[in-house]
Design an enzyme around this catalytic site. Structure first.
Site, PDB file in Angstrom:
ATOM      1  N   LYS A   1      65.744  29.390  26.670  1.00 14.64           N
ATOM      2  CA  LYS A   1      66.953  28.622  26.977  1.00 14.64           C
ATOM      3  C   LYS A   1      67.952  28.698  25.826  1.00 14.64           C
ATOM      4  CE  LYS A   1      68.295  24.046  28.627  1.00 14.64           C
ATOM      5  NZ  LYS A   1      67.915  23.022  29.607  1.00 14.64           N
TER       6      LYS A   1
ATOM      7  N   ARG B   1      60.445  27.105  37.531  1.00 10.79           N
ATOM      8  CA  ARG B   1      59.940  27.951  36.432  1.00 10.79           C
ATOM      9  C   ARG B   1      59.347  29.224  36.993  1.00 10.79           C
ATOM     10  NH1 ARG B   1      60.740  25.897  31.982  1.00 10.79           N
ATOM     11  NH2 ARG B   1      60.823  23.664  31.726  1.00 10.79           N
TER      12      ARG B   1
ATOM     13  N   ARG C   1      69.305  16.941  31.564  1.00 10.97           N
ATOM     14  CA  ARG C   1      69.057  16.692  32.981  1.00 10.97           C
ATOM     15  C   ARG C   1      67.741  15.960  33.149  1.00 10.97           C
ATOM     16  NH1 ARG C   1      67.744  21.425  35.273  1.00 10.97           N
ATOM     17  NH2 ARG C   1      67.607  20.423  37.302  1.00 10.97           N
TER      18      ARG C   1
HETATM   19  C1  BTN Z   1      70.047  20.124  30.128  1.00  9.73           C
HETATM   20  O1  BTN Z   1      69.814  21.330  29.995  1.00  9.73           O
HETATM   21  O2  BTN Z   1      69.136  19.334  30.389  1.00  9.73           O
HETATM   22  C2  BTN Z   1      71.461  19.645  29.983  1.00  9.73           C
HETATM   23  C3  BTN Z   1      71.830  19.446  28.531  1.00  9.73           C
HETATM   24  C4  BTN Z   1      73.253  18.932  28.343  1.00  9.73           C
HETATM   25  C5  BTN Z   1      73.524  18.553  26.910  1.00  9.73           C
HETATM   26  C6  BTN Z   1      74.966  18.216  26.668  1.00  9.73           C
HETATM   27  S1  BTN Z   1      75.330  18.080  24.948  1.00  9.73           S
HETATM   28  C7  BTN Z   1      76.899  17.424  25.323  1.00  9.73           C
HETATM   29  C8  BTN Z   1      76.717  16.481  26.477  1.00  9.73           C
HETATM   30  N1  BTN Z   1      76.347  15.165  26.019  1.00  9.73           N
HETATM   31  C9  BTN Z   1      75.113  14.839  26.375  1.00  9.73           C
HETATM   32  O3  BTN Z   1      74.532  13.777  26.091  1.00  9.73           O
HETATM   33  N2  BTN Z   1      74.570  15.827  27.107  1.00  9.73           N
HETATM   34  C10 BTN Z   1      75.488  16.927  27.278  1.00  9.73           C
END
Ligand code: BTN
Length: 261
Positions: free
Chosen positions: A125, A253, A66
């Site tokens: 996390k 947070r 994100r």
């Molecule tokens: C976050 O917490 O910031 C979101 C992370 C999301 C990661 C997943 S891994 C599979 C899919 N492909 C990506 O490039 N991102 C999501």
């Protein structure tokens, strides 16, 4: 530490058999490597491909998180997949919360949820969710990306090392985790199209790690977290009254506990 298990076969057919009665065009693809499963399914959606698709990558060379962040993962130590679905809910709000709730409920009673998109265990996390959508010719396609830490990994510049699912489920592998979470996630998304987030609020609350905590946000607010609205916004009691935070582009947070009293 034992090396990651890269030999357990992926349960593509077993997942397909469970999902096919719900989504007859459903396909499952497992790739050894790609830039990002979300990027690939978004490219396909923009090119007009609307079949419901589960895309799993053992490695991502450009995994995305994100807010423009990088998502790092190691083959065998994490599960990275995206699910592309044609969807047209009346109200999209709370979709990513419904995703998190489904994942948490299909994993373990102790998996917590940190608004908006994080899976959490013991203040660390455990996994993240990246939801993106493409609209083409009046049709909407949603791409739900999920990254879950299966085995512990080093902190790599973070202040605390992330949590891993094997802390809760010691025998878990990435393929077993995939079959545990995907069929319930698809059922949850089909339900969400009809009912939205409101009926899920009380179940989210059970796992909400922010409710009752003092928090600060990346857009400069501070306050006591009161939980969520039925539309999935975060409610904060601040000095200016109760504020609702709707944007998933804000990160939240917990404030360190005051030890002075
Ligand atoms: C976050 O917490 O910031 C979101 C992370 C999301 C990661 C997943 S891994 C599979 C899919 N492909 C990506 O490039 N991102 C999501």
């Amino acid at each position: 530490m034992t090396p990651p298990d890269l030999h357990t076969p992926w349960p593509a057919e077993a997942i397909w058999e469970q999902v096919f009665p719900l989504l007859p065009d459903f396909t499952v693809e497992i790739l050894p490597e790609i830039d990002s499963t979300n990027s690939e399914l978004m490219r396909r959606a923009r090119a007009g491909q609307h079949e419901p698709t589960l895309l799993v990558a053992e490695r991502q060379s450009a995994g995305r998180g994100r807010m423009g962040r990088v998502w790092q993962s190691q083959a065998g130590d994490s599960l990275t997949f995206s699910l592309s679905l044609p969807m047209s809910p009346q109200d999209w709000s709370g979709l990513s919360l419904a995703v998190g709730l489904s994942l948490a409920e299909s994993l373990h009673a102790e998996v917590g949820l940190k608004w908006p998109n994080d899976l959490w265990f013991q203040s660390r996390k455990l996994g993240g969710i990246l939801v993106e959508a493409a609209s083409m010719g009046g049709r909407s396609q949603v791409v739900i990306g999920v990254g879950l830490n299966i085995r512990p990994r080093p902190a790599e510049g973070l202040s605390t090392a992330p949590a891993a699912l094997t802390e809760l489920l010691p025998q878990l592998t990435a393929p077993a985790c995939l079959s545990q979470v995907v069929p319930p996630l698809i059922r949850a998304m089909l339900d969400f199209e009809h009912t939205g987030f409101a009926p899920l609020l009380s179940r989210f609350e059970v796992r909400d790690v922010l409710k009752g905590q003092r928090v600060h946000t990346s857009d400069g607010q501070q306050g006591l977290c009161l939980g969520l609205t039925p539309g999935g916004a975060l409610r904060l009691q601040t000095d200016l009254g109760v504020q609702e935070i709707h944007s998933a582009e804000v990160s939240v947070r917990p404030l360190p506990k005051d030890t002075s009293s």
